[in-house]
Design a protein around this motif. Structure first.
Motif, PDB file in Angstrom:
ATOM      1  N   VAL A 151       0.856  -1.178   0.000  1.00  0.00           N
ATOM      2  CA  VAL A 151       0.000   0.000   0.000  1.00  0.00           C
ATOM      3  C   VAL A 151       0.892   1.228   0.000  1.00  0.00           C
ATOM      4  CG1 VAL A 151      -1.510   1.401   1.467  1.00  0.00           C
ATOM      5  CG2 VAL A 151      -2.030  -1.012   1.114  1.00  0.00           C
ATOM      6  N   ALA A 152       0.665   2.125  -0.947  1.00  0.00           N
ATOM      7  CA  ALA A 152       1.429   3.365  -1.004  1.00  0.00           C
ATOM      8  C   ALA A 152       0.750   4.399  -0.111  1.00  0.00           C
ATOM      9  CB  ALA A 152       1.518   3.876  -2.432  1.00  0.00           C
ATOM     10  N   VAL A 153       1.442   4.842   0.922  1.00  0.00           N
ATOM     11  CA  VAL A 153       0.881   5.814   1.858  1.00  0.00           C
ATOM     12  C   VAL A 153       0.815   7.184   1.184  1.00  0.00           C
ATOM     13  CG1 VAL A 153       1.309   7.051   4.014  1.00  0.00           C
ATOM     14  CG2 VAL A 153       1.685   4.575   3.885  1.00  0.00           C
ATOM     15  N   PRO A 154      -0.337   7.858   1.221  1.00  0.00           N
ATOM     16  CA  PRO A 154      -0.424   9.189   0.616  1.00  0.00           C
ATOM     17  C   PRO A 154       0.510  10.188   1.283  1.00  0.00           C
ATOM     18  CG  PRO A 154      -2.614   8.295   1.106  1.00  0.00           C
ATOM     19  CD  PRO A 154      -1.617   7.405   1.779  1.00  0.00           C
ATOM     20  N   GLY A 155       0.963  11.149   0.519  1.00  0.00           N
ATOM     21  CA  GLY A 155       1.806  12.191   1.076  1.00  0.00           C
ATOM     22  C   GLY A 155       1.047  13.136   1.992  1.00  0.00           C
ATOM     23  N   SER A 156      -0.250  13.303   1.757  1.00  0.00           N
ATOM     24  CA  SER A 156      -1.096  14.152   2.587  1.00  0.00           C
ATOM     25  C   SER A 156      -1.575  13.379   3.807  1.00  0.00           C
ATOM     26  CB  SER A 156      -2.308  14.628   1.772  1.00  0.00           C
ATOM     27  OG  SER A 156      -3.368  15.034   2.606  1.00  0.00           O
ATOM     28  N   THR A 157      -1.378  13.939   5.005  1.00  0.00           N
ATOM     29  CA  THR A 157      -1.856  13.240   6.204  1.00  0.00           C
ATOM     30  C   THR A 157      -3.374  13.182   6.237  1.00  0.00           C
ATOM     31  OG1 THR A 157      -1.638  15.296   7.461  1.00  0.00           O
ATOM     32  CG2 THR A 157       0.169  13.696   7.633  1.00  0.00           C
ATOM     33  N   ALA A 158      -4.060  14.172   5.655  1.00  0.00           N
ATOM     34  CA  ALA A 158      -5.525  14.123   5.610  1.00  0.00           C
ATOM     35  C   ALA A 158      -5.986  12.940   4.769  1.00  0.00           C
ATOM     36  CB  ALA A 158      -6.080  15.427   5.049  1.00  0.00           C
ATOM     37  N   ALA A 159      -5.338  12.733   3.625  1.00  0.00           N
ATOM     38  CA  ALA A 159      -5.691  11.594   2.772  1.00  0.00           C
ATOM     39  C   ALA A 159      -5.318  10.272   3.445  1.00  0.00           C
ATOM     40  CB  ALA A 159      -4.990  11.720   1.424  1.00  0.00           C
ATOM     41  N   TYR A 160      -4.206  10.251   4.151  1.00  0.00           N
ATOM     42  CA  TYR A 160      -3.776   9.043   4.856  1.00  0.00           C
ATOM     43  C   TYR A 160      -4.772   8.687   5.954  1.00  0.00           C
ATOM     44  CZ  TYR A 160      -0.356   5.844   7.077  1.00  0.00           C
ATOM     45  OH  TYR A 160       0.292   4.746   7.603  1.00  0.00           O
ATOM     46  N   ALA A 161      -5.172   9.677   6.742  1.00  0.00           N
ATOM     47  CA  ALA A 161      -6.138   9.429   7.811  1.00  0.00           C
ATOM     48  C   ALA A 161      -7.454   8.912   7.238  1.00  0.00           C
ATOM     49  CB  ALA A 161      -6.383  10.706   8.604  1.00  0.00           C
ATOM     50  N   GLN A 162      -7.900   9.518   6.137  1.00  0.00           N
ATOM     51  CA  GLN A 162      -9.183   9.129   5.541  1.00  0.00           C
ATOM     52  C   GLN A 162      -9.157   7.682   5.050  1.00  0.00           C
ATOM     53  OE1 GLN A 162     -10.384   8.550   2.181  1.00  0.00           O
ATOM     54  NE2 GLN A 162     -12.524   8.588   2.832  1.00  0.00           N
ATOM     55  N   ARG A 163      -7.985   7.189   4.669  1.00  0.00           N
ATOM     56  CA  ARG A 163      -7.891   5.855   4.065  1.00  0.00           C
ATOM     57  C   ARG A 163      -7.241   4.812   4.976  1.00  0.00           C
ATOM     58  NH1 ARG A 163      -5.338   6.509  -1.792  1.00  0.00           N
ATOM     59  NH2 ARG A 163      -6.099   4.361  -1.936  1.00  0.00           N
ATOM     60  N   LEU A 164      -6.778   5.230   6.151  1.00  0.00           N
ATOM     61  CA  LEU A 164      -6.011   4.338   7.026  1.00  0.00           C
ATOM     62  C   LEU A 164      -6.739   3.029   7.306  1.00  0.00           C
ATOM     63  CD1 LEU A 164      -3.673   3.681   8.984  1.00  0.00           C
ATOM     64  CD2 LEU A 164      -4.924   4.976  10.737  1.00  0.00           C
ATOM     65  N   TYR A 165      -7.971   3.112   7.801  1.00  0.00           N
ATOM     66  CA  TYR A 165      -8.685   1.891   8.165  1.00  0.00           C
ATOM     67  C   TYR A 165      -9.022   1.052   6.935  1.00  0.00           C
ATOM     68  CZ  TYR A 165      -9.231   3.965  12.821  1.00  0.00           C
ATOM     69  OH  TYR A 165      -9.002   4.514  14.058  1.00  0.00           O
ATOM     70  N   GLY A 166      -9.273   1.719   5.810  1.00  0.00           N
ATOM     71  CA  GLY A 166      -9.493   0.975   4.573  1.00  0.00           C
ATOM     72  C   GLY A 166      -8.260   0.207   4.150  1.00  0.00           C
ATOM     73  N   PHE A 167      -7.082   0.808   4.332  1.00  0.00           N
ATOM     74  CA  PHE A 167      -5.829   0.116   4.021  1.00  0.00           C
ATOM     75  C   PHE A 167      -5.668  -1.130   4.885  1.00  0.00           C
ATOM     76  CE2 PHE A 167      -3.620   4.311   2.620  1.00  0.00           C
ATOM     77  CZ  PHE A 167      -4.093   4.150   1.339  1.00  0.00           C
TER      78      PHE A 167
ATOM     79  N   PRO B  32       4.035   8.260  10.907  1.00  0.00           N
ATOM     80  CA  PRO B  32       4.254   9.570  10.285  1.00  0.00           C
ATOM     81  C   PRO B  32       4.804  10.559  11.305  1.00  0.00           C
ATOM     82  CG  PRO B  32       1.955   9.312  10.859  1.00  0.00           C
ATOM     83  CD  PRO B  32       2.628   8.002  11.191  1.00  0.00           C
ATOM     84  N   VAL B  33       5.205  11.710  10.834  1.00  0.00           N
ATOM     85  CA  VAL B  33       5.610  12.785  11.739  1.00  0.00           C
ATOM     86  C   VAL B  33       4.401  13.145  12.598  1.00  0.00           C
ATOM     87  CG1 VAL B  33       6.413  15.168  11.893  1.00  0.00           C
ATOM     88  CG2 VAL B  33       7.330  13.649  10.130  1.00  0.00           C
ATOM     89  N   GLU B  34       4.590  13.243  13.905  1.00  0.00           N
ATOM     90  CA  GLU B  34       3.458  13.388  14.818  1.00  0.00           C
ATOM     91  C   GLU B  34       3.087  14.857  15.024  1.00  0.00           C
ATOM     92  OE1 GLU B  34       3.307  10.678  18.161  1.00  0.00           O
ATOM     93  OE2 GLU B  34       4.942   9.519  17.251  1.00  0.00           O
ATOM     94  N   GLU B  35       2.620  15.446  13.939  1.00  0.00           N
ATOM     95  CA  GLU B  35       2.065  16.790  13.999  1.00  0.00           C
ATOM     96  C   GLU B  35       0.841  16.821  13.097  1.00  0.00           C
ATOM     97  OE1 GLU B  35       4.875  18.923  10.619  1.00  0.00           O
ATOM     98  OE2 GLU B  35       5.519  18.960  12.714  1.00  0.00           O
ATOM     99  N   GLY B  36      -0.090  17.724  13.380  1.00  0.00           N
ATOM    100  CA  GLY B  36      -1.339  17.737  12.634  1.00  0.00           C
ATOM    101  C   GLY B  36      -2.050  16.399  12.772  1.00  0.00           C
ATOM    102  N   LEU B  37      -2.654  15.927  11.681  1.00  0.00           N
ATOM    103  CA  LEU B  37      -3.333  14.629  11.708  1.00  0.00           C
ATOM    104  C   LEU B  37      -2.359  13.467  11.841  1.00  0.00           C
ATOM    105  CD1 LEU B  37      -6.165  15.106   9.058  1.00  0.00           C
ATOM    106  CD2 LEU B  37      -6.448  14.617  11.492  1.00  0.00           C
ATOM    107  N   GLY B  38      -1.073  13.712  11.637  1.00  0.00           N
ATOM    108  CA  GLY B  38      -0.079  12.664  11.837  1.00  0.00           C
ATOM    109  C   GLY B  38      -0.080  12.134  13.261  1.00  0.00           C
ATOM    110  N   LEU B  39      -0.451  12.982  14.236  1.00  0.00           N
ATOM    111  CA  LEU B  39      -0.518  12.539  15.628  1.00  0.00           C
ATOM    112  C   LEU B  39      -1.616  11.493  15.803  1.00  0.00           C
ATOM    113  CD1 LEU B  39       0.438  12.900  18.577  1.00  0.00           C
ATOM    114  CD2 LEU B  39      -1.273  14.727  18.798  1.00  0.00           C
TER     115      LEU B  39
END
Length: 324
Positions: free
Chosen positions: A269-285, A302-309
């Protein structure tokens, strides 16, 4: 996506009759019951296999209803509600008389939020009360972000499933404790620490432990069937290939820094560069790699800032200790 008016009315009737309704929110799909019906609330715990000491979140239709459900609302809580509701922010406050102890895990505090989804808000309006709604999945497993995820996991244990499309945020709400001298984040989620600090005008702590029990604190949570192993980003490929050579069916969360790197694994699975996109798809992955037969998932934080946390929090819980 919006549900038909007839479906909204049917779901409201199911809630009034003490039934369970799976409803979409902007975060994940919830398993909802009438927040004032102890028997219906107890059924949530039964269906999920959730320990009764784990409190639930009460969803309400707007900030104007907050005083109906809590005993005291500090000015800081009103400020946060004004800025972030409807939205993925849950406030922990003193329990009001309308909330049964079955919904709070026996605590004198209650977690409350206003979901930011047209279907959820329409249901709350039609129902005319509060709805307790943890994620609509078995306790400790991957949260559902589509109605199909709910049906696949809970089947006919749910009396009615409201369609609402894919969840836009994809990870649960941020939970903020408002019962102490200063607010603190008990669970990172869809509202970032940085956004909260900007409104509060001061730093906000994210303690590793809390005197207040809230959803998502179990050592193993949000977990797929496959075992999750967390490594440094630069070690993802070598660790995945080593595990594959040892006979595992390995799924890989390939970080953006290694987007073009070849990797020998069962599924990638290729992790999106955007943390918002990653969060939206995390459970689906996570669900996808389970469905593809992986028994081990190699990922990095991910870096633990913004949604990365919030993403890092979910991956740590997913990799947590499994029942023996």
């Amino acid at each position: 996506m919006t549900a038909r008016t007839s479906d909204i009315e049917k779901a409201a009737e199911v809630l009034r009759a003490g039934g369970l309704v799976a409803l979409p929110t902007e975060t994940v799909y919830g398993l909802g019951a009438n927040a004032e019906d102890p028997a219906a609330v107890a059924r949530i715990f039964q269906v999920k296999g959730r320990p009764p000491s784990h409190p639930l979140i009460v969803h309400i239709g707007g900030a104007q209803h907050l005083d109906d459900w809590v005993a005291d609302v500090p000015a800081t809580a009103r400020l946060l509600a004004e800025h972030f509701w409807p939205g993925p922010l849950t406030l922990v406050l003193r329990r009001g008389r309308r909330v049964p102890l079955e919904a709070t895990g026996g605590l004198e505090t209650v977690a409350v939020r206003v979901p930011d989804h047209p279907v959820a808000l329409a249901l709350l309006s039609a129902f005319g009360g509060g709805v307790t709604a943890p994620s609509a999945n078995r306790f400790g497993s991957v949260s559902p972000t589509t109605a199909d995820h709910v049906r696949a996991e809970l089947g006919d244990a749910v009396d009615f499933v409201l369609e609402g499309g894919s969840c836009e945020v994809g990870v649960e709400s941020t939970i903020v404790d408002m019962t102490g001298d200063t607010p603190s984040i008990l669970r990172p989620g869809g509202v970032t620490r940085e956004d909260l600090e900007a409104v509060l005008g001061r730093p906000i702590a994210v303690p590793s432990t809390s005197r207040v029990r809230v959803p998502g604190q179990h050592p193993s949570h949000y977990a797929p069937r496959a075992r999750v192993v967390l490594v440094e980003p630069e070690k993802v490929v070598i660790e995945a290939e080593l595990a594959q050579e040892l006979g595992h069916k390995v799924g890989v969360f390939l970080p953006p820094s290694l987007a073009d790197a070849p990797v020998k694994a069962h599924a990638v699975v290729a992790v999106p560069g955007s943390t918002a996109a990653y969060a939206q798809r995390l459970y689906g992955f996570l669900r996808e790699l389970d469905e593809r037969g992986c028994d081990l998932i190699v990922a990095s934080l991910p870096v633990e800032e913004g949604l990365g946390l919030a993403i890092a929090n979910r991956l740590r819980r997913a990799a947590g200790p499994r029942p023996s």
